[in-house]
Enzyme design. Structure first.
Site, PDB file in Angstrom:
ATOM      1  CB  SER A 240      -0.950  -0.052   1.205  1.00 50.08           C
ATOM      2  OG  SER A 240      -2.039   0.801   1.053  1.00 50.08           O
ATOM      3  CG  ASP A 467      -6.054  -2.805  -4.121  1.00 53.51           C
ATOM      4  OD1 ASP A 467      -6.644  -2.011  -3.354  1.00 53.51           O
ATOM      5  OD2 ASP A 467      -4.934  -3.284  -3.863  1.00 53.51           O
ATOM      6  CG  HIS A 495      -5.267  -2.817   0.016  1.00 49.08           C
ATOM      7  ND1 HIS A 495      -4.749  -2.238  -1.126  1.00 49.08           N
ATOM      8  CD2 HIS A 495      -4.626  -2.223   1.054  1.00 49.08           C
ATOM      9  CE1 HIS A 495      -3.847  -1.329  -0.785  1.00 49.08           C
ATOM     10  NE2 HIS A 495      -3.757  -1.307   0.524  1.00 49.08           N
TER      11      HIS A 495
END
Length: 525
Positions: A240, A467, A495
């Site tokens: 991320s 995502d 994710h």
């Protein structure tokens, strides 16, 4: 990586919070999780740098690059070892103030097969990396656990690394519950007043580090960590927002890049509006995938068709604006903002979808307690009213220092058509998130505006097609921007892509990190 201001935390990089499996939902809900670096530890053998690892980019930084790490047992059971790393507050003034970064490592399970250290970051920005490392057995698979010491660090201003503080717990409760898409002048004023109070609090409650929590400065800390770990090249796994941090490091120190995996990638070339618009689309796509799955079940509380299910969710969230749902906590009804957080949290992982179904079923019956629990998990809020970490505050401080751009409340209406087209469910919230950095009172001393990592060896970038927080297009873009980027595509939900049930992705990542077998660029899994 998702992220932020009270609506940048949600909007501009929401997902940047906690990449992938950073902290399991069950752990977040129960308060279980990692061991902080404030834990006491007993002296243990030090990590001594290898020849060539300690060369500092500036002679004035030599004392930081030459330090050794004294690892010791963390308080509690398990193999984790804790330590601290000293870095300068301001890299332009190495002789000035210093801070200590909190470290935690899980030693390689097979010492005879140990390759070195794998430094990890879960995203945020603001998520404590020590918690990510402490949960290594859930986050990483056996090949990585066998061959690497998993090393997590709390980035400056987060976790136990001189955490920034902007609000008291009760003030933060109120801040997070504020209407995220004002539809009256008084609500708009409440939002902007809340942001101004937040940023004033950051300056009043935090020390001088508040102006030095940029991604660039954290990337410089990572190079000091690399040297102190004894590694001539850094081996790194970032999820991320951790992909932005990793890409920034690679741009600053391409000659020190080892094997890099950037999972759930952030397109570092986008401005704050483009990031928000991309996330609006991403969460709408993820929600639609969830609803499509739910309505196939006879027990789904959303009915039996996708459009009807989406409309039912929208009506529910909208209704909490004027009539918050009871939650069993007299002073904490489910407001529209908390309903939003509760709704998006389970979209990070397909395994969490049953929690969302449970929460929606309860909410349709007038009970907002499950959605509130999910919202609290997002913010790391504990049942006793305290917060397990400062991630809900650090995300604003870091994102707005990296990019303080914002618009005025008067400009938001003009943005609504584009955002509502991108996301009929979430568009208004993301559009209002564009005001999120208004009121920031400090300015960054250093940024990195064009990231290419020219001269670095192959860097693996992973993107997942549905995502929600870091849309797939961002991974495609980052892989192209990095001169040595190698793209892996995971066709799936949730994710990030590694250790998400896709053997093709898992084996490609592990072959790369363990054996230095670079995957084919464009590999689709």
């Amino acid at each position: 990586m998702n992220r932020s201001t009270r609506l940048i935390a949600i909007v501009v990089v929401l997902a940047l919070v906690g990449g992938g499996a950073a902290v399991t939902l069950v752990a977040a809900l129960t308060g279980a999780g990692g061991m902080g670096g404030s834990s006491s530890f007993t002296p243990a053998p030090t990590t001594r740098p290898q020849p060539g690892a300690t060369t500092a980019p500036d002679p004035a930084l030599e004392r930081f690059y030459n330090q050794s790490i004294a690892w010791g047992d963390c308080t509690g059971d398990g193999p984790a070892e804790c330590a601290a790393l000293t870095v300068p507050v301001d890299y332009r003034d190495p002789s000035g103030a210093v801070i200590k970064l909190n470290l935690l490592r899980i030693p390689a399970s097979d010492p005879s097969e140990r390759i070195g250290s794998l430094v990890v970051n879960p995203g945020g920005p603001g998520a404590p990396g020590t918690q990510y490392a402490a949960q290594a057995e859930q986050v990483f698979r056996k090949p990585l656990l066998q061959h690497f010491d998993i090393v997590g660090f709390d980035p400056r201003g987060t976790g136990d690394s001189d955490p920034v503080e902007c609000l008291t717990p009760s003030q933060l409760d109120a801040f997070l519950a504020t209407d995220p898409d004002p539809d009256t002048p008084s609500e708009s004023q409440e939002l902007t007043d809340g942001l101004a109070a937040f940023y004033r609090g950051c300056v009043q409650r935090s020390d001088q580090l508040i102006g030095h929590v940029t991604t660039v400065e954290t990337a410089r800390d990572m190079d000091v960590l690399r040297a102190a770990l004894g590694e001539t090249r850094l081996t790194y796994f970032g999820a991320s927002y951790g992909t932005k941090l990793g890409a920034t490091y690679a741009d600053l120190f391409p000659e020190n890049v080892g094997r890099f995996v950037l999972d759930g990638a952030v397109d570092v070339s986008l401005d704050f509006r483009q990031l928000a618009l991309g996330q609006a689309r991403g969460f709408e796509t993820a929600l639609r995938a969830y609803v499509a799955d739910c309505v196939q079940s006879a027990s789904c509380p959303l009915g039996d068709d996708v459009e009807g299910g989406l409309a039912k969710i929208t009506d529910l969230v909208d209704s909490t604006d004027s009539k918050p749902l009871p939650t069993g906590q007299q002073d904490r009804p489910l407001t529209e903002a908390l309903a939003f957080y509760g709704l998006v949290t389970p979209l990070y992982n397909r395994d969490y979808w049953p929690y969302l179904t449970q929460a929606l079923a309860a909410a349709f019956k007038g009970d907002g307690s499950v959605l509130l629990a999910l919202a609290d998990a997002y913010a790391s809020r504990l049942p006793d009213g305290t917060y397990a970490d400062n991630s809900a505050q650090a995300i604003y401080a870091i994102n707005c220092l990296d990019d303080p751009s914002s618009i005025s409340p008067a400009q938001v209406p003009a943005e609504l058509p584009a955002f509502e087209k991108a996301s009929p469910t979430f568009g208004k919230v993301f559009a209002w998130g564009l005001v999120g950095c208004r009121g920031i009172q400090v300015k960054a001393t250093e940024t990195d505006d064009s990231v290419t990592a020219a001269g670095a060896p192959p860097i693996v970038v992973i993107g997942t097609t549905r995502d929600p927080a870091t849309p797939y297009a961002w991974a495609v873009a980052l892989a192209k921007q990095l001169k040595s980027g190698v793209l892996i595509t995971r066709d799936g939900d949730g994710h990030t892509g590694y250790n998400s049930g896709n053997q093709c992705v898992d084996e490609a990542v592990e072959a790369y990190l363990v054996d230095d077998t670079v995957p084919e660029d464009g590999l689709r899994c």
